[in-house]
Design a protein around this motif. Sequence first.
Motif, short mmCIF file in Angstrom:
data_model
loop_
_atom_site.label_atom_id
_atom_site.label_comp_id
_atom_site.label_asym_id
_atom_site.label_seq_id
_atom_site.Cartn_x
_atom_site.Cartn_y
_atom_site.Cartn_z
N GLY A 14 0.80 -1.22 0.00
CA GLY A 14 0.00 0.00 0.00
C GLY A 14 0.83 1.27 0.00
O GLY A 14 0.34 2.33 0.36
N GLN A 15 2.07 1.15 -0.44
CA GLN A 15 2.96 2.30 -0.43
C GLN A 15 3.24 2.77 -1.85
O GLN A 15 3.28 1.98 -2.78
CB GLN A 15 4.27 1.94 0.26
CG GLN A 15 4.05 1.58 1.72
CD GLN A 15 5.30 1.07 2.37
OE1 GLN A 15 6.08 0.34 1.74
NE2 GLN A 15 5.51 1.42 3.61
N HIS A 16 3.46 4.07 -1.96
CA HIS A 16 3.72 4.68 -3.25
C HIS A 16 5.20 5.03 -3.36
O HIS A 16 5.77 5.61 -2.43
CB HIS A 16 2.87 5.95 -3.42
CG HIS A 16 1.40 5.68 -3.39
ND1 HIS A 16 0.64 5.57 -4.53
CD2 HIS A 16 0.56 5.46 -2.35
CE1 HIS A 16 -0.61 5.31 -4.19
NE2 HIS A 16 -0.70 5.23 -2.87
N GLU A 17 5.77 4.74 -4.50
CA GLU A 17 7.20 4.96 -4.69
C GLU A 17 7.45 6.33 -5.29
O GLU A 17 6.83 6.70 -6.28
CB GLU A 17 7.77 3.87 -5.60
CG GLU A 17 9.28 3.86 -5.63
CD GLU A 17 9.82 2.61 -6.31
OE1 GLU A 17 10.77 2.02 -5.80
OE2 GLU A 17 9.27 2.22 -7.35
N ILE A 18 8.39 7.06 -4.69
CA ILE A 18 8.76 8.40 -5.17
C ILE A 18 10.00 8.29 -6.04
O ILE A 18 10.96 7.60 -5.69
CB ILE A 18 9.03 9.34 -3.98
CG1 ILE A 18 7.73 9.58 -3.21
CG2 ILE A 18 9.63 10.67 -4.46
CD1 ILE A 18 7.92 10.38 -1.93
#
Length: 77
Positions: A14-18
Amino acid sequence: MHKYIYGKTSDSNGQHEIHKSTCSYAPLFFNAIKIGPKIDSQSAMETAKNLNPSKCFYMCQHCCHTWYINQPESIHL
Ligand SMILES: [Zn+2]
């Protein structure tokens, strides 16, 4: 200054990659959300979190510094 983006879709945690917009691992434009030009990846992370308090983010290990990662267990080597 680099332009930063994050992936519209999250990973299995559930994490977004920057990413920097120039990263070869960055998502395609239709799947990326702009963070904007930032002085460094920590600033990009803070901006992303301020804009999306309910989302989790982590830095791309290919284009960003790895010293600032809020969820180290999300890294896939
Ligand atoms: Zn990247």
